[in-house]
Design a protein around this motif. Structure first.
Motif, PDB file in Angstrom:
ATOM      1  N   HIS A  58       7.520  61.258 -31.373  1.00 25.91           N
ATOM      2  CA  HIS A  58       6.935  62.001 -30.257  1.00 25.91           C
ATOM      3  C   HIS A  58       5.978  61.145 -29.428  1.00 25.91           C
ATOM      4  N   CYS A  59       5.654  59.935 -29.924  1.00 22.63           N
ATOM      5  CA  CYS A  59       4.889  58.991 -29.118  1.00 22.63           C
ATOM      6  C   CYS A  59       5.781  58.266 -28.115  1.00 22.63           C
ATOM      7  N   LEU A  60       7.086  58.320 -28.322  1.00 19.31           N
ATOM      8  CA  LEU A  60       8.027  57.602 -27.475  1.00 19.31           C
ATOM      9  C   LEU A  60       8.735  58.498 -26.475  1.00 19.31           C
ATOM     10  N   ARG A  61       8.826  59.798 -26.779  1.00 21.79           N
ATOM     11  CA  ARG A  61       9.627  60.680 -25.944  1.00 21.79           C
ATOM     12  C   ARG A  61       9.322  62.131 -26.263  1.00 21.79           C
ATOM     13  N   GLY A  62       9.859  63.017 -25.419  1.00 25.25           N
ATOM     14  CA  GLY A  62       9.896  64.429 -25.715  1.00 25.25           C
ATOM     15  C   GLY A  62      11.326  64.836 -25.973  1.00 25.25           C
ATOM     16  N   VAL A  63      11.545  66.106 -26.267  1.00 27.70           N
ATOM     17  CA  VAL A  63      12.895  66.627 -26.425  1.00 27.70           C
ATOM     18  C   VAL A  63      13.573  66.642 -25.059  1.00 27.70           C
ATOM     19  N   THR A 102      14.997  56.521 -31.744  1.00 30.46           N
ATOM     20  CA  THR A 102      14.599  57.771 -32.390  1.00 30.46           C
ATOM     21  C   THR A 102      15.848  58.471 -32.920  1.00 30.46           C
ATOM     22  N   SER A 103      15.632  59.515 -33.677  1.00 26.46           N
ATOM     23  CA  SER A 103      16.737  60.357 -34.117  1.00 26.46           C
ATOM     24  C   SER A 103      17.389  61.036 -32.916  1.00 26.46           C
ATOM     25  N   SER A 104      18.695  61.236 -32.995  1.00 27.08           N
ATOM     26  CA  SER A 104      19.410  61.941 -31.924  1.00 27.08           C
ATOM     27  C   SER A 104      19.021  63.413 -31.847  1.00 27.08           C
ATOM     28  N   HIS A 105      18.316  63.936 -32.851  1.00 27.21           N
ATOM     29  CA  HIS A 105      17.855  65.323 -32.785  1.00 27.21           C
ATOM     30  C   HIS A 105      16.919  65.542 -31.600  1.00 27.21           C
ATOM     31  N   TRP A 106      16.298  64.471 -31.103  1.00 21.68           N
ATOM     32  CA  TRP A 106      15.413  64.591 -29.945  1.00 21.68           C
ATOM     33  C   TRP A 106      16.184  64.752 -28.641  1.00 21.68           C
ATOM     34  N   ASP A 107      17.499  64.585 -28.686  1.00 25.11           N
ATOM     35  CA  ASP A 107      18.314  64.734 -27.481  1.00 25.11           C
ATOM     36  C   ASP A 107      18.621  66.199 -27.165  1.00 25.11           C
ATOM     37  N   ALA A 108      18.062  67.115 -27.920  1.00 27.27           N
ATOM     38  CA  ALA A 108      18.369  68.537 -27.781  1.00 27.27           C
ATOM     39  C   ALA A 108      17.908  69.092 -26.439  1.00 27.27           C
ATOM     40  N   ASP A 109      18.498  70.210 -26.065  1.00 31.39           N
ATOM     41  CA  ASP A 109      18.107  70.926 -24.855  1.00 31.39           C
ATOM     42  C   ASP A 109      16.700  71.480 -25.040  1.00 31.39           C
ATOM     43  N   PRO A 110      15.742  71.054 -24.224  1.00 32.84           N
ATOM     44  CA  PRO A 110      14.363  71.546 -24.391  1.00 32.84           C
ATOM     45  C   PRO A 110      14.232  73.044 -24.180  1.00 32.84           C
ATOM     46  N   HIS A 149      12.095  64.660 -38.498  1.00 30.42           N
ATOM     47  CA  HIS A 149      12.727  63.649 -37.645  1.00 30.42           C
ATOM     48  C   HIS A 149      11.741  62.987 -36.683  1.00 30.42           C
ATOM     49  N   ASP A 150      10.500  62.833 -37.084  1.00 33.14           N
ATOM     50  CA  ASP A 150       9.494  62.314 -36.155  1.00 33.14           C
ATOM     51  C   ASP A 150       9.221  60.823 -36.334  1.00 33.14           C
ATOM     52  N   THR A 151      10.183  60.067 -36.828  1.00 28.95           N
ATOM     53  CA  THR A 151      10.027  58.618 -36.940  1.00 28.95           C
ATOM     54  C   THR A 151      10.584  57.934 -35.700  1.00 28.95           C
ATOM     55  N   GLY A 152       9.858  56.943 -35.196  1.00 27.80           N
ATOM     56  CA  GLY A 152      10.331  56.116 -34.097  1.00 27.80           C
ATOM     57  C   GLY A 152      10.190  54.649 -34.456  1.00 27.80           C
ATOM     58  N   MET A 153      11.127  53.823 -34.016  1.00 26.72           N
ATOM     59  CA  MET A 153      11.067  52.385 -34.260  1.00 26.72           C
ATOM     60  C   MET A 153      11.002  51.638 -32.943  1.00 26.72           C
ATOM     61  N   LEU A 154      10.223  50.560 -32.928  1.00 24.17           N
ATOM     62  CA  LEU A 154      10.043  49.724 -31.749  1.00 24.17           C
ATOM     63  C   LEU A 154      10.529  48.317 -32.028  1.00 24.17           C
ATOM     64  N   ARG A 208      15.639  55.165 -42.248  1.00 23.39           N
ATOM     65  CA  ARG A 208      16.275  53.915 -42.650  1.00 23.39           C
ATOM     66  C   ARG A 208      17.295  53.458 -41.592  1.00 23.39           C
ATOM     67  N   ARG A 209      18.051  54.399 -41.037  1.00 24.26           N
ATOM     68  CA  ARG A 209      19.018  54.028 -39.995  1.00 24.26           C
ATOM     69  C   ARG A 209      18.308  53.449 -38.771  1.00 24.26           C
ATOM     70  N   LEU A 210      17.196  54.071 -38.382  1.00 17.82           N
ATOM     71  CA  LEU A 210      16.425  53.549 -37.250  1.00 17.82           C
ATOM     72  C   LEU A 210      15.912  52.148 -37.547  1.00 17.82           C
ATOM     73  N   TYR A 211      15.404  51.964 -38.746  1.00 18.68           N
ATOM     74  CA  TYR A 211      14.870  50.664 -39.159  1.00 18.68           C
ATOM     75  C   TYR A 211      15.961  49.598 -39.166  1.00 18.68           C
ATOM     76  N   ASP A 212      17.124  49.939 -39.705  1.00 19.84           N
ATOM     77  CA  ASP A 212      18.238  48.979 -39.737  1.00 19.84           C
ATOM     78  C   ASP A 212      18.642  48.571 -38.321  1.00 19.84           C
ATOM     79  N   TRP A 213      18.653  49.557 -37.409  1.00 23.24           N
ATOM     80  CA  TRP A 213      19.001  49.237 -36.029  1.00 23.24           C
ATOM     81  C   TRP A 213      17.959  48.303 -35.416  1.00 23.24           C
ATOM     82  N   ALA A 214      16.679  48.666 -35.551  1.00 19.96           N
ATOM     83  CA  ALA A 214      15.606  47.878 -34.923  1.00 19.96           C
ATOM     84  C   ALA A 214      15.536  46.481 -35.516  1.00 19.96           C
ATOM     85  N   GLY A 215      15.571  46.380 -36.837  1.00 20.28           N
ATOM     86  CA  GLY A 215      15.446  45.075 -37.486  1.00 20.28           C
ATOM     87  C   GLY A 215      16.591  44.133 -37.198  1.00 20.28           C
ATOM     88  N   GLY A 216      17.724  44.692 -36.774  1.00 24.00           N
ATOM     89  CA  GLY A 216      18.874  43.864 -36.445  1.00 24.00           C
ATOM     90  C   GLY A 216      18.949  43.429 -35.004  1.00 24.00           C
TER      91      GLY A 216
END
Length: 385
Positions: free
Chosen positions: A181-186, A222-230, A243-248, A374-382
């Motif tokens: 939620h520091c990176l985006r809203g729904v 972020t998780s794709s759950h944040w792509d929901a219709d607000p 689902h409130d984890t974000g990776m930079l 873990r999926r977010l981390y794997d994406w970011a770290g790669g």
């Protein structure tokens, strides 16, 4: 993905020297976020997006109703490009002046006094391990003073805000973890106003300074759950569902060094929460910018520590007694923290207080890192940097 309280990846691991991750199913965003500068016109706009952007400000009981539906939806990784050109990086670095950083999070910055520096003296003596702490300026140094920092950003309405982020051990030495939620809203991943702009990480931030420099954000996930219709799902519901984890992925410093080469890093793990497990947490709360009676103004890093307990109203969130609030979002919750070295293992990131998760007043709750994280981390770290 349906998750039960405390359920995470099947094989818990601690990432110390991870290998490059395979890229999971990803909803890529083709356009780069163009950060709007803060202009007089921007300042005149309503504060709607800025206020709703901080999850701790928008907690309501009704927000918990869609949680089961959110958890049941299939999850993937949604990514967003940040500052990818030299011009963008230079502009963002220049944007975050000392006073702009000091006032990030003020609801009416035009009339908010610049907070005075926090002169709490440093204490070279290590804090005894396992010492409960409901909230105090961290004065004991160590690696945490370098790897944790303040994360600045601009809302789509032109106002500035801040959270907390942590550099974690990863293959690219350029990965940091924070709250989604520091990176985006729904909202739609392709919508520019869904995301924050001018993202900028300042490790070891202190009293308006950049002791170790500043790092713009190259990309985020972020998780794709944040792509929901607000219109049907709230940020609170997504966070309460775990689902409130974000990776930079952070850009290199001006001298070419990657962030972990400057700051060091904290370990990260994707493990099952344990009731009563001792947890240390850090953050940059800033409530005094908007409430003169509040304790913290975001000037220094704050520490809390105590046994973890489950959120009664949001059982996927786990927290400790702590007086931090707005601005602490995204801060690390560490197990096995050694106060002598300032190192531990990040197992969660600050999401909310008892206002959303229930329980005892003065509790700071974290999203624990599980399979989705873990999926977010794997994406970011790669990602190459």
């Amino acid at each position: 993905m349906s998750k039960t309280p405390g359920t995470t990846a099947k094989t818990p691991t601690v990432a110390e020297t991870p290998t490059t991750a395979e890229t999971p199913t990803t909803a890529e965003t083709a356009t780069t976020a163009e950060a709007p500068g803060t202009t007089a016109t921007d300042r005149a706009r309503p504060r709607g997006r800025a206020v709703l952007g901080a999850l701790l400000l928008s907690a309501t009981a009704a927000a918990l109703l869609p949680t089961a539906a959110v958890a049941a939806e299939r999850e993937s990784v949604t990514t967003r490009a940040g500052a990818t050109t030299t011009e963008e990086r230079d502009r963002i670095d220049g944007y975050w002046t000392p006073d702009r950083m000091r006032l990030a999070g003020a609801l009416v910055p035009e009339i908010t006094p610049v907070p005075e520096d926090d002169r709490t003296p440093d204490d070279p003596r290590p804090l005894p391990a396992g010492t409960p702490d409901p909230g105090a300026v961290w004065t004991h140094g160590g690696a945490v003073n370098r790897s944790v920092g303040r994360l600045f950003f601009t809302f789509s309405d032109g106002y500035d805000g801040s959270c907390t982020a942590t550099v974690v051990t990863a293959a690219n030495r350029s990965t940091a973890v924070t709250a989604a939620h520091c990176l985006r809203g729904v909202g739609a991943a392709t919508a520019d106003d869904t995301w924050r702009h001018n993202l900028y990480f300042v490790p070891g931030y202190r009293n308006g300074t950049k002791p170790l420099g500043g790092f713009s954000v190259r990309s985020m996930a972020t998780s794709s759950h944040w792509d929901a219709d607000p219109g049907g799902t709230t940020s609170d519901a997504v966070a309460a569902a775990g689902h409130d984890t974000g990776m930079l992925v952070l850009n290199r410093a001006a001298d070419g060094l990657r962030v972990a080469e400057v700051t060091g890093s904290q370990r990260i793990a994707f493990t099952r929460p344990v009731a009563g497990e001792f947890v240390d947490t850090f953050g940059y709360p800033k409530d005094r910018l908007n409430d003169p009676a509040a304790k913290y103004a975001g000037s220094r890093m704050i520490h809390c520590a105590g046994p973890a307990r489950q959120g009664p109203a949001a059982p996927l969130l786990w927290g400790e007694s702590c007086d931090m609030s707005h601005g602490a979002s995204g801060g690390p919750h560490l197990i096995g923290f050694d106060p002598r070295t300032g190192t531990g293992t990040v197992v969660g990131v600050t999401t909310t207080t008892e206002e959303l998760a229930g329980g005892t007043a003065g509790t700071l709750y974290a999203t624990r890192l599980g399979e989705g994280a873990r999926r977010l981390y794997d994406w970011a770290g790669g990602r190459p940097v």
